[in-house]
Structures are given as C-alpha cells and as structure tokens.
Design a protein around this motif. Structure first.
Motif, PDB file in Angstrom:
ATOM      1  N   SER A  45      66.666  81.706  30.703  1.00 54.08           N
ATOM      2  CA  SER A  45      66.005  81.368  29.432  1.00 54.08           C
ATOM      3  C   SER A  45      66.896  81.605  28.221  1.00 54.08           C
ATOM      4  O   SER A  45      66.564  81.187  27.117  1.00 54.08           O
ATOM      5  CB  SER A  45      64.711  82.178  29.282  1.00 54.08           C
ATOM      6  N   SER A 228      61.864  81.368  26.130  1.00 56.31           N
ATOM      7  CA  SER A 228      61.677  80.325  27.143  1.00 56.31           C
ATOM      8  C   SER A 228      62.568  79.141  26.793  1.00 56.31           C
ATOM      9  O   SER A 228      62.553  78.677  25.650  1.00 56.31           O
ATOM     10  CB  SER A 228      60.209  79.882  27.195  1.00 56.31           C
ATOM     11  N   GLU A 246      50.700  82.365  23.187  1.00 59.57           N
ATOM     12  CA  GLU A 246      51.433  81.334  23.916  1.00 59.57           C
ATOM     13  C   GLU A 246      51.061  81.318  25.407  1.00 59.57           C
ATOM     14  O   GLU A 246      51.027  82.371  26.053  1.00 59.57           O
ATOM     15  CB  GLU A 246      52.937  81.567  23.786  1.00 59.57           C
ATOM     16  N   TYR A 248      52.886  80.428  27.845  1.00 61.70           N
ATOM     17  CA  TYR A 248      54.009  80.928  28.634  1.00 61.70           C
ATOM     18  C   TYR A 248      53.965  82.454  28.722  1.00 61.70           C
ATOM     19  O   TYR A 248      54.172  83.036  29.797  1.00 61.70           O
ATOM     20  CB  TYR A 248      55.330  80.475  28.009  1.00 61.70           C
ATOM     21  N   THR A 249      53.662  83.114  27.610  1.00 64.42           N
ATOM     22  CA  THR A 249      53.563  84.573  27.613  1.00 64.42           C
ATOM     23  C   THR A 249      52.424  85.031  28.509  1.00 64.42           C
ATOM     24  O   THR A 249      52.563  85.997  29.282  1.00 64.42           O
ATOM     25  CB  THR A 249      53.356  85.101  26.185  1.00 64.42           C
ATOM     26  N   THR A 459      58.016  86.003  37.355  1.00 62.51           N
ATOM     27  CA  THR A 459      57.483  84.770  37.949  1.00 62.51           C
ATOM     28  C   THR A 459      58.270  84.388  39.196  1.00 62.51           C
ATOM     29  O   THR A 459      57.692  84.018  40.218  1.00 62.51           O
ATOM     30  CB  THR A 459      57.505  83.620  36.933  1.00 62.51           C
TER      31      THR A 459
END
Length: 540
Positions: A45, A228, A246, A248-249, A459
């Motif tokens: 990232s 990201s 967010e 993504y968070t 992840t």
C-alpha cells in the motif's frame, strides 16, 4: 506570545513514482513530540515506501515530490551534509528485516558501537558500556556475550531487538519503526513497547509506527493513519478505530480478529503420525562472554513432538527458546547431537547422503523461513524462482510449468503482475507469500512454517491461513507452525507445544492449554497478547 512547536515529522503531499506507475499519491501526515502515530494498510500500500522516503533510501529509479520536514527543517532545502546530520541525530530507524541490514562478517558489538564512536564521538569503552545497556534495555539477556557474537549466531527476534537498541543509541527525538515487532514474540514485544512508551513519556519521543498489527496499533498509538493503494484514506484517533468511516478501514478491523479453529474430529485424532521427534538435543559452541575461546550452549534439550497427517501443531515460545533450531533439524538443515527424527516412517536423524535422497526429502517436507528476503534469490524474478521449484519436482512442458506457477501465485493471493518482479521490488508481505508458494510447489506432505505469516498484513494473513487450512484438509498436508503469534496458533492448530530455554514445558490441545495453562510462563505469554484495554508493561 507563545508559538506552537513544529511537529517532529511533517510530510505534505508526498508523491513517489516509478517509470511505470504512481506508487504513493498525496501522502500527508505528521508526528508531534510525545505522539505515537500508527501507519497501517495492506502489503504494497506504500507504508514502507513512504518511510524510506523520509530516511532517504528510495531506489534511484524512483522519483519523489512533496515536502518532508524533520524537527522543523525542510530536508529538500538542506545540503547533503546537513541532511545527513538531521537524519543521524534527530531520527532512529528500525527496519522490518534486520538480517538484511546487518553485516554478517562483523560482530554485534561492532554494529552497536559504530554510530556512537563515529558520529557521537564517544570513546570505545564508553560506547561498549552504552551498547550493553541498550541491549539489556530491549530485553536481551547476557548482553556481553551477544556483543561478541555475529548476526548468524542470533535468532530473528534477537536481531530485531539489536536493531531497536541501535536505533535508540543516538537518543533521537523521532523513531521510525517499520514493522519492528514483526519478529518478536509477544512477551518481548510487550517489553520493547513498554520501553519505547517510557522513552516517549520521559523525553518526548515521537514515533511513526508502521505495522499490520491493528490490535497493537490501537493499544499503543494516539492516532492511526490508514493507507490503501498509495493514498492515506483516513486518519482517526486509535480509540475510535471501531467507528471508522472508510469501508477499507472497517474491513481491516474485521480481518484483525481471527476466527477460531474448530475442535479436531475423531478421524483427525486417529490420523497416522507423519512426524515423530524423540529426545532431540542440539548443542552449539558459542563465544564466551569474557575472554577468548568458546563454551557449550544447549539450544534444544530433550524435545519430543508428534504430528499426524493432515494435522496442525503450533510450537510457541520466546525468541531463543529453540523453536527454529528444532524446525531446522527436522528439515535436515541442522544436525542433531542426540535423538531421532522420523518422517512418514523414515529415519531422518542423519543427513541425506545423496542428491537423490535430498530431493526425496524435499518432496516430503518443505520449510518456509522467517525472513523471505534471505531465502529468495535477489537476481531471480518471481516466475523464474517458482518455475525452478516446479521443474525440480514436476518436470514437464514449458506451458505446464507456466500454468503451475500461475496456480501457485493465485493460491497465496498474489496478482500475476508480480511474476516479472524481483524480491527487491516486492513488499515484505509479498515476498513472504512468494516463499510460501515456492514451498507448495513440491506438494509436500509436511510443511514447516517458521513465522511464515508474521510479515503479512491482517487481511492477507487471514487469506493465507485459509489457504493453509484448505491444503491441510484437502491434501492431507501436516503443518508444523513455529510462531510467536498465539492468535495464529489458536486459529490454525488443534495442538500446541510451549518451549522455553530449549525444553518443552507444556503441551496439549490448544483450547485446554490456552484456557487453563499449567505453567506460569504460558500464562505470561497469554497475558502479553494485545487486547482491548491492554497496556504494555515491563514484566522483568
């Protein structure tokens, strides 16, 4: 009229590009005196790349724009000598892979005292005393002996502690930490973080903490910046991470809690042993703490293990407890002084005597090492590395080899675009996934994983654990997991062995050992795991 002190680190609109693409775009963040700022995100990232831009270690092929200021000084406005002074005196840096940053031909003492004598100008005797004190401060016992050893004599966890001690040697006001706790077991991680937080409080140390451990980040950080695809998508107080805006968070937070491994079934419990270790002992001759000569050090002492086909066994304990040495003996990379190793009924106690026997053993058992940068050829592309491993065990047409390589890349959640890249151009997590893919190329019956997921973000770690569990169930591969991450042990393994000072002090089903540990040492390990409300403290 009072003035507001400038932040120790101020990054504004940082942009990093390669000839092919934009790697970091509009990165803006700051670290104030006495503040710990976490930088989290998936592998690739741009976290480490942004940190390396601050340190001045970007690859010459990359271009950089934007502004980076340290302690109020714009680095781009300084000449080369002034930038070097700022970077050597105002900041300390701890990198993710300590073995790649230490000269294997020089002693730990040489490494620790170099900056003190050459930059700070202290005498050799004063530098040695200060270095020993720093090693002791980060939890290294017998520092005088360690000063005389070389990097090859130390485990990955011990080397990481050496790097942390070295970064603190010049008493910087700003510490840049790139996954610095990746190689540390939970007890040492707690000790080191307690040391750093004490320093932060005592002399206003500012810390930029790059990590993939969200639980640790929320426990020690004041603010967390989420990155990201090269952009900072959100900056949020650590205490409010569960309320992130967010998506993504929120996905990172959800992935940080691993689902638990179901209890072993009767069929699993009755599986035939694929690995049996009895009375394993390994002794090394190490440098004496004082004077010349060497003396014996027992690294592994009477270890017994049993692992069934399709089962997963975790071996946990502090760095230096003998976990990795045991694993290396099992895979034939170290010899045992006593004891037996039996793999699928074959005696592996003695080294392989021929190329044919070595290849046979390699097809049976593969090892994934802790430091992928050291286990991958830096001159080979990912495709070349994996194709070589495939051809050794499955000779076939070029098309068949290429298809198998792509299958391996997909199995460890990597995009096929990495095939043309070399290890140097990959992130730490991407390199580790390549190492796992290479081990799977042999379709082994036993996979020994030495901290194989410690460098992965939350992840990808969850994805890789799912991959490992799938091959365990579908292909009957037995997994020996050397780890300091007790959450990983609980997620993947049905049984656990706890090692300390070369001995097995406790073993049994994971659920039983972790819920009602019999040994105080095991209880200390469990108490050191970051949890909501956890505060790192020195346990002595």
């Amino acid at each position: 009229m009072s003035t507001v002190a400038p932040p120790l680190l101020d990054i504004e609109s940082l942009r990093i590009t390669s000839p092919a693409r934009v790697l970091v775009e509009d990165c803006t963040l700051s670290v104030a005196s006495g503040e710990v700022v976490g930088l989290i995100g998936e592998s690739g990232s741009g976290k480490s790349l942004s940190l390396r831009a601050v340190v001045g270690l970007l690859d010459a092929r990359l271009t950089q724009s934007g502004r980076i200021s340290v302690d109020g000084k714009n680095l781009d406005a300084l000449d080369k000598a002034a930038r070097r002074r700022v970077r050597s005196h105002s900041m300390g840096v701890v990198f993710q892979t300590p073995r790649a940053h230490l000269n294997p031909l020089r002693s730990i003492g040489d490494f620790m005292t170099e900056a003190l004598t050459c930059v700070a100008g202290v005498s050799a005797s004063e530098a040695e005393v200060r270095a020993e004190s720093l090693l002791e401060e980060v939890g290294i016992t017998d520092p005088r002996r360690r000063m005389r050893q070389h990097p090859g004599d130390l485990s990955g966890g011990l080397l990481q502690r050496v790097m942390i001690a070295s970064a603190l040697a010049m008493e910087p006001q700003l510490l840049l930490a790139d996954e610095m706790t990746t190689a540390l077991d939970v007890t040492v991680q707690e000790e080191v973080m307690a040391v750093l937080l004490d320093l932060q409080r005592e002399r206003g140390l500012g810390i930029l903490f790059v990590t993939h451990d969200l639980q640790l980040a929320r426990a020690v950080c004041d603010r967390i910046a989420v990155m990201s695809a090269g952009r900072i998508v959100e900056t949020i107080p650590a205490a409010r991470l569960d309320n992130a805006v967010e998506p993504y968070t929120r996905a990172l937070v959800a992935s940080s809690t691993l689902s638990r491994q179901p209890a072993a079934t009767d069929s699993e419990a009755a599986s035939e042993p694929i690995l049996e270790v009895r009375g394993l002992r390994r002794e090394f001759m190490v440098r004496k703490a004082r004077g010349w000569g060497r003396e014996p050090f027992v690294a592994v002492d009477g270890v017994d293990l049993t692992l069934g086909a399709g089962r997963a066994l975790a071996v946990v304990g502090q760095s230096g407890s003998g976990k990795t040495t045991t694993a290396r003996i099992i895979c034939g990379l170290e010899r045992a002084d006593a004891g037996t190793v039996t793999v699928q009924g074959e005696d592996w106690s003695q080294p392989a005597r021929s190329v044919r026997e070595r290849r046979h053993r390699a097809a049976m058992a593969q090892m994934v090492f802790q430091d992928p940068y050291q286990s991958l050829d830096p001159r080979q592309s990912v495709e070349s590395c994996l194709a070589e491993a495939v051809r050794l065990q499955e000779p076939g047409s070029a098309d068949a080899v290429r298809e198998r390589v792509r299958e391996l890349v997909r199995s460890v959640a990597l995009d096929e675009s990495v095939l043309d890249r070399t290890p140097r151009s990959l992130s730490g997590g991407q390199r580790q996934r390549v190492a796992i893919a290479r081990a799977l190329a042999a379709r082994p019956k036993l996979l020994v994983l030495d901290e194989a997921v410690s460098a992965l973000d939350v992840t990808v770690r969850a994805e890789i654990l799912d991959v490992l569990e799938e091959i365990r169930h579908d292909a009957g591969v037995a997994l020996l997991m050397i780890t300091h991450d007790l959450d990983v042990a609980e997620r993947l393994c049905s049984h656990v062995v706890v090692m300390r000072a070369g001995r097995v002090i406790e073993s049994g089903p994971v659920a039983e050992v972790f819920s009602a540990p019999a040994e105080s040492y095991t209880r200390t390990l469990l108490a050191s795991i970051p949890r909501p409300g956890w505060v790192p403290r020195r346990r002595g």
